[in-house]
Design an enzyme around this catalytic site. Structure first.
Site, PDB file in Angstrom:
ATOM      1  N   ALA A 270       3.698  13.234  23.283  1.00 26.03           N
ATOM      2  CA  ALA A 270       3.130  13.991  22.391  1.00 26.03           C
ATOM      3  C   ALA A 270       4.230  14.850  21.526  1.00 26.03           C
ATOM      4  CB  ALA A 270       2.348  15.070  22.868  1.00 26.03           C
TER       5      ALA A 270
ATOM      6  N   TYR B  42       7.282  13.544  19.925  1.00 24.39           N
ATOM      7  CA  TYR B  42       7.719  12.248  19.581  1.00 24.39           C
ATOM      8  C   TYR B  42       9.131  11.815  20.063  1.00 24.39           C
ATOM      9  CZ  TYR B  42       3.319  11.662  16.843  1.00 24.39           C
ATOM     10  OH  TYR B  42       2.055  11.528  16.351  1.00 24.39           O
TER      11      TYR B  42
ATOM     12  N   GLU C  22      13.681  -1.135  25.553  1.00 21.66           N
ATOM     13  CA  GLU C  22      15.132  -1.617  25.796  1.00 21.66           C
ATOM     14  C   GLU C  22      15.837  -0.678  26.505  1.00 21.66           C
ATOM     15  OE1 GLU C  22      13.557  -1.547  23.064  1.00 21.66           O
ATOM     16  OE2 GLU C  22      14.346  -3.040  21.493  1.00 21.66           O
TER      17      GLU C  22
ATOM     18  N   CYS D 298      18.962   1.587  20.515  1.00 25.15           N
ATOM     19  CA  CYS D 298      18.972   0.672  21.358  1.00 25.15           C
ATOM     20  C   CYS D 298      20.032  -0.508  21.361  1.00 25.15           C
ATOM     21  CB  CYS D 298      17.628  -0.162  21.345  1.00 25.15           C
ATOM     22  SG  CYS D 298      16.212   1.013  21.989  1.00 25.15           S
TER      23      CYS D 298
HETATM   24  N1  THU Z   1      10.204   0.673  20.015  1.00 29.85           N
HETATM   25  C1  THU Z   1      10.846   0.341  20.928  1.00 29.85           C
HETATM   26  O1  THU Z   1      10.407   0.387  22.257  1.00 29.85           O
HETATM   27  N2  THU Z   1      12.113  -0.613  20.863  1.00 29.85           N
HETATM   28  C2  THU Z   1      12.411  -0.774  19.670  1.00 29.85           C
HETATM   29  O2  THU Z   1      13.567  -1.205  19.601  1.00 29.85           O
HETATM   30  C3  THU Z   1      11.621  -0.221  18.509  1.00 29.85           C
HETATM   31  C4  THU Z   1      10.573   0.582  18.765  1.00 29.85           C
HETATM   32  C5  THU Z   1       8.976   1.689  20.207  1.00 29.85           C
HETATM   33  C6  THU Z   1       9.393   2.983  20.158  1.00 29.85           C
HETATM   34  C7  THU Z   1       7.801   3.638  19.746  1.00 29.85           C
HETATM   35  O3  THU Z   1       7.103   3.735  21.117  1.00 29.85           O
HETATM   36  C8  THU Z   1       7.191   2.270  19.273  1.00 29.85           C
HETATM   37  O4  THU Z   1       7.790   1.219  19.498  1.00 29.85           O
HETATM   38  C9  THU Z   1       6.824   2.314  17.654  1.00 29.85           C
HETATM   39  O5  THU Z   1       8.326   2.673  16.838  1.00 29.85           O
END
Ligand code: THU
Length: 161
Positions: free
Chosen positions: A65, A67, A74, A114
């Protein structure tokens, strides 16, 4: 003035042309999308990190929540790998994305944070980590995380070298 060209090689494979090992790691990343905790974005990301000893560590995005307190798939996999097997190099990392009831046609693209962690993981163990980005139509393969982040910030930068 000097100009530099920063290039990277990426290959794209249909599922049928991937190796058994790649398919196994990708299948776990796909499974992991179904364990994602993403009540805010509804964007399910799964990750699987294969170690040199053969163990496959699972990850998925963990939202919150508040954010910024969440974490990408990853990084959840790579940090879990580092916590459980600090001496084992990560040799392969697969990522899959699922939204709107289906896997994405185009491969998902790892965020900048990441990519930074992926590259540090590679540097930490001194070997390359193959990156597999799953899409329903095609899977992108990079032989090294470094290909995804030219001019990455590394420990030498901290020393002013
Ligand atoms: N997200 C990932 O898990 N990996 C990424 O490389 C891009 C984004 C997730 C973060 C968030 O929970 C959701 O995707 C939307 O951005």
């Amino acid at each position: 003035m000097k100009e530099y060209q920063l290039t990277a090689t990426m290959r794209s494979y249909p599922w049928s042309e991937l190796t058994d090992e790649q398919r196994e790691v990708l299948t776990i990343a796909k499974e992991q999308t179904q364990r994602s905790y993403c009540p805010y974005s509804h964007f399910h990301v799964g990750a699987a990190a294969k170690l040199a000893n053969g163990v496959i560590i699972r990850g998925c995005n963990q939202e919150n929540a508040a954010y910024p307190s969440g974490l990408c798939a990853e990084r959840s996999a790579l940090f879990a790998a580092g916590a459980q097997y600090p001496e084992e190099p990560v040799t392969m990392l697969a990522i899959a994305c699922f939204t709107g009831g289906h896997f994405t046609k185009e491969p998902g693209s790892p965020c900048g944070g990441c990519r930074q962690v992926m590259t540090e993981t590679e540097n930490r163990y001194g070997g390359k980590m193959q990156i597999l980005l799953y899409g329903e139509d095609e899977t992108y393969v990079f032989d090294s995380a470094a290909d995804l982040l030219p001019l990455v910030f590394v420990k030498e930068n901290l020393l002013g070298e």
